[in-house]
Design a protein around this motif. Structure first.
Motif, PDB file in Angstrom:
ATOM      1  N   GLU A 118       0.816  -1.213   0.000  1.00 48.86           N
ATOM      2  CA  GLU A 118       0.000   0.000   0.000  1.00 48.86           C
ATOM      3  C   GLU A 118       0.855   1.270   0.000  1.00 48.86           C
ATOM      4  O   GLU A 118       0.573   2.219  -0.730  1.00 48.86           O
ATOM      5  CB  GLU A 118      -0.955   0.016   1.220  1.00 48.86           C
ATOM      6  N   VAL A 119       1.893   1.300   0.815  1.00 45.73           N
ATOM      7  CA  VAL A 119       2.760   2.480   0.883  1.00 45.73           C
ATOM      8  C   VAL A 119       3.523   2.637  -0.430  1.00 45.73           C
ATOM      9  O   VAL A 119       3.657   3.748  -0.951  1.00 45.73           O
ATOM     10  CB  VAL A 119       3.723   2.398   2.091  1.00 45.73           C
ATOM     11  N   ARG A 120       3.995   1.521  -1.005  1.00 42.06           N
ATOM     12  CA  ARG A 120       4.688   1.581  -2.295  1.00 42.06           C
ATOM     13  C   ARG A 120       3.762   2.187  -3.354  1.00 42.06           C
ATOM     14  O   ARG A 120       4.187   3.027  -4.146  1.00 42.06           O
ATOM     15  CB  ARG A 120       5.144   0.188  -2.752  1.00 42.06           C
ATOM     16  N   GLU A 121       2.515   1.723  -3.380  1.00 38.22           N
ATOM     17  CA  GLU A 121       1.552   2.255  -4.355  1.00 38.22           C
ATOM     18  C   GLU A 121       1.342   3.755  -4.164  1.00 38.22           C
ATOM     19  O   GLU A 121       1.336   4.517  -5.124  1.00 38.22           O
ATOM     20  CB  GLU A 121       0.214   1.512  -4.242  1.00 38.22           C
ATOM     21  N   GLU A 122       1.193   4.178  -2.902  1.00 37.79           N
ATOM     22  CA  GLU A 122       0.965   5.586  -2.612  1.00 37.79           C
ATOM     23  C   GLU A 122       2.161   6.444  -3.038  1.00 37.79           C
ATOM     24  O   GLU A 122       1.996   7.561  -3.536  1.00 37.79           O
ATOM     25  CB  GLU A 122       0.688   5.781  -1.120  1.00 37.79           C
ATOM     26  N   LEU A 123       3.375   5.894  -2.887  1.00 41.28           N
ATOM     27  CA  LEU A 123       4.580   6.631  -3.262  1.00 41.28           C
ATOM     28  C   LEU A 123       4.953   6.444  -4.733  1.00 41.28           C
ATOM     29  O   LEU A 123       5.881   7.087  -5.218  1.00 41.28           O
ATOM     30  CB  LEU A 123       5.765   6.201  -2.383  1.00 41.28           C
ATOM     31  N   GLY A 124       4.249   5.536  -5.427  1.00 37.01           N
ATOM     32  CA  GLY A 124       4.555   5.278  -6.833  1.00 37.01           C
ATOM     33  C   GLY A 124       5.819   4.462  -7.043  1.00 37.01           C
ATOM     34  O   GLY A 124       6.458   4.554  -8.090  1.00 37.01           O
ATOM     35  N   ILE A 125       6.168   3.657  -6.056  1.00 35.46           N
ATOM     36  CA  ILE A 125       7.357   2.807  -6.163  1.00 35.46           C
ATOM     37  C   ILE A 125       6.908   1.407  -6.575  1.00 35.46           C
ATOM     38  O   ILE A 125       6.177   0.752  -5.834  1.00 35.46           O
ATOM     39  CB  ILE A 125       8.132   2.755  -4.827  1.00 35.46           C
ATOM     40  N   PRO A 126       7.328   0.949  -7.752  1.00 36.67           N
ATOM     41  CA  PRO A 126       6.912  -0.382  -8.211  1.00 36.67           C
ATOM     42  C   PRO A 126       7.335  -1.492  -7.249  1.00 36.67           C
ATOM     43  O   PRO A 126       8.412  -1.428  -6.644  1.00 36.67           O
ATOM     44  CB  PRO A 126       7.635  -0.551  -9.548  1.00 36.67           C
ATOM     45  N   GLN A 127       6.456  -2.489  -7.097  1.00 36.43           N
ATOM     46  CA  GLN A 127       6.769  -3.659  -6.281  1.00 36.43           C
ATOM     47  C   GLN A 127       8.018  -4.317  -6.871  1.00 36.43           C
ATOM     48  O   GLN A 127       8.156  -4.449  -8.067  1.00 36.43           O
ATOM     49  CB  GLN A 127       5.579  -4.644  -6.300  1.00 36.43           C
ATOM     50  N   GLY A 128       8.952  -4.685  -6.052  1.00 40.37           N
ATOM     51  CA  GLY A 128      10.171  -5.335  -6.519  1.00 40.37           C
ATOM     52  C   GLY A 128      11.343  -4.391  -6.701  1.00 40.37           C
ATOM     53  O   GLY A 128      12.483  -4.833  -6.749  1.00 40.37           O
ATOM     54  N   HIS A 129      11.086  -3.086  -6.835  1.00 41.27           N
ATOM     55  CA  HIS A 129      12.202  -2.141  -6.965  1.00 41.27           C
ATOM     56  C   HIS A 129      12.905  -1.986  -5.628  1.00 41.27           C
ATOM     57  O   HIS A 129      12.282  -2.044  -4.563  1.00 41.27           O
ATOM     58  CB  HIS A 129      11.700  -0.770  -7.426  1.00 41.27           C
ATOM     59  N   LYS A 130      14.198  -1.785  -5.686  1.00 44.69           N
ATOM     60  CA  LYS A 130      14.983  -1.511  -4.484  1.00 44.69           C
ATOM     61  C   LYS A 130      14.628  -0.111  -3.982  1.00 44.69           C
ATOM     62  O   LYS A 130      14.141   0.733  -4.734  1.00 44.69           O
ATOM     63  CB  LYS A 130      16.482  -1.567  -4.781  1.00 44.69           C
ATOM     64  N   LEU A 131      14.880   0.098  -2.722  1.00 43.58           N
ATOM     65  CA  LEU A 131      14.595   1.397  -2.106  1.00 43.58           C
ATOM     66  C   LEU A 131      15.886   2.142  -1.830  1.00 43.58           C
ATOM     67  O   LEU A 131      16.917   1.542  -1.508  1.00 43.58           O
ATOM     68  CB  LEU A 131      13.834   1.199  -0.793  1.00 43.58           C
ATOM     69  N   ARG A 132      15.841   3.448  -1.942  1.00 45.56           N
ATOM     70  CA  ARG A 132      16.958   4.313  -1.572  1.00 45.56           C
ATOM     71  C   ARG A 132      16.552   4.994  -0.266  1.00 45.56           C
ATOM     72  O   ARG A 132      15.463   5.558  -0.162  1.00 45.56           O
ATOM     73  CB  ARG A 132      17.213   5.352  -2.657  1.00 45.56           C
ATOM     74  N   VAL A 133      17.422   4.928   0.724  1.00 46.23           N
ATOM     75  CA  VAL A 133      17.134   5.535   2.022  1.00 46.23           C
ATOM     76  C   VAL A 133      18.211   6.571   2.317  1.00 46.23           C
ATOM     77  O   VAL A 133      19.394   6.266   2.293  1.00 46.23           O
ATOM     78  CB  VAL A 133      17.111   4.482   3.152  1.00 46.23           C
ATOM     79  N   GLU A 134      17.770   7.805   2.553  1.00 46.34           N
ATOM     80  CA  GLU A 134      18.683   8.871   2.942  1.00 46.34           C
ATOM     81  C   GLU A 134      18.266   9.343   4.322  1.00 46.34           C
ATOM     82  O   GLU A 134      17.105   9.702   4.536  1.00 46.34           O
ATOM     83  CB  GLU A 134      18.607  10.029   1.948  1.00 46.34           C
ATOM     84  N   VAL A 135      19.213   9.333   5.249  1.00 44.85           N
ATOM     85  CA  VAL A 135      18.918   9.744   6.618  1.00 44.85           C
ATOM     86  C   VAL A 135      19.475  11.142   6.845  1.00 44.85           C
ATOM     87  O   VAL A 135      20.653  11.400   6.601  1.00 44.85           O
ATOM     88  CB  VAL A 135      19.520   8.751   7.631  1.00 44.85           C
ATOM     89  N   CYS A 136      18.598  12.036   7.261  1.00 51.11           N
ATOM     90  CA  CYS A 136      18.974  13.415   7.591  1.00 51.11           C
ATOM     91  C   CYS A 136      18.560  13.653   9.036  1.00 51.11           C
ATOM     92  O   CYS A 136      17.381  13.875   9.321  1.00 51.11           O
ATOM     93  CB  CYS A 136      18.282  14.409   6.664  1.00 51.11           C
TER      94      CYS A 136
END
Length: 163
Positions: free
Chosen positions: A96-114
């Motif tokens: 659900e969160v992936r869909e809301e963010l437009g991130i396709p299922q199966g794609h890797k995620l990029r995480v930036e911590v600020c």
């Protein structure tokens, strides 16, 4: 490796059957794995099993050689290989969160911590070095394969084997 048996009928060309030692009209078992089908006689003696294992080893060596040729020799980075101890993915998101963010299922995620805030976005690719099983990764390292180039090839999805 998973072993799936289904009622499937197919013919092995006579010349191929003869080369591989399959008896005419022998029943076969099909072993499946990701991007692999292995067809073996349903019943084998010990020597037939040894011969089948030898053939599978030859195919494995051919595939490893193709991967090594595409990746090249490890150049021995001055600061050490940045891919030696590749981290596990940093985050996971629900469908659900992936869909809301437009991130396709199966794609890797990029995480930036600020500070104390993490920004999660689509990395834009499906596979990277973290998808290579540890035992295979270790074998590739022992063989001198450049893991940096392997990571780039995994990310790009480029076809590197033409059997």
């Amino acid at each position: 490796m998973k072993n799936h048996q289904k009622n499937v009928t197919f013919s092995i060309p006579a010349d191929m059957a003869g080369e591989s030692g399959f008896a005419p009209d022998c029943e076969v078992t099909i072993h499946t794995g990701e991007n692999l089908l292995a067809v073996v006689p349903q019943e084998m003696t010990a020597i037939q099993l040894v011969q089948a294992l030898n053939s599978l080893t030859a195919v494995s060596c051919e595939l490893i050689h193709a991967l090594r040729a595409a990746c090249g020799q490890c150049g021995g980075c001055q600061d050490g290989c940045p891919f030696e101890d590749a981290p596990e993915p940093d985050a996971a998101l629900s469908r659900e969160v992936r869909e809301e963010l437009g991130i396709p299922q199966g794609h890797k995620l990029r995480v930036e911590v600020c500070g104390d805030v993490a920004h999660v976005s689509d990395a834009g690719y499906e596979h990277d070095i973290t998808d290579v099983p540890a035992a295979l990764l270790e074998a590739l390292v022992l063989g001198g394969t450049c893991l940096g180039h392997l990571d780039e090839l995994l990310i790009s999805g480029e076809v590197i084997y033409h059997g």
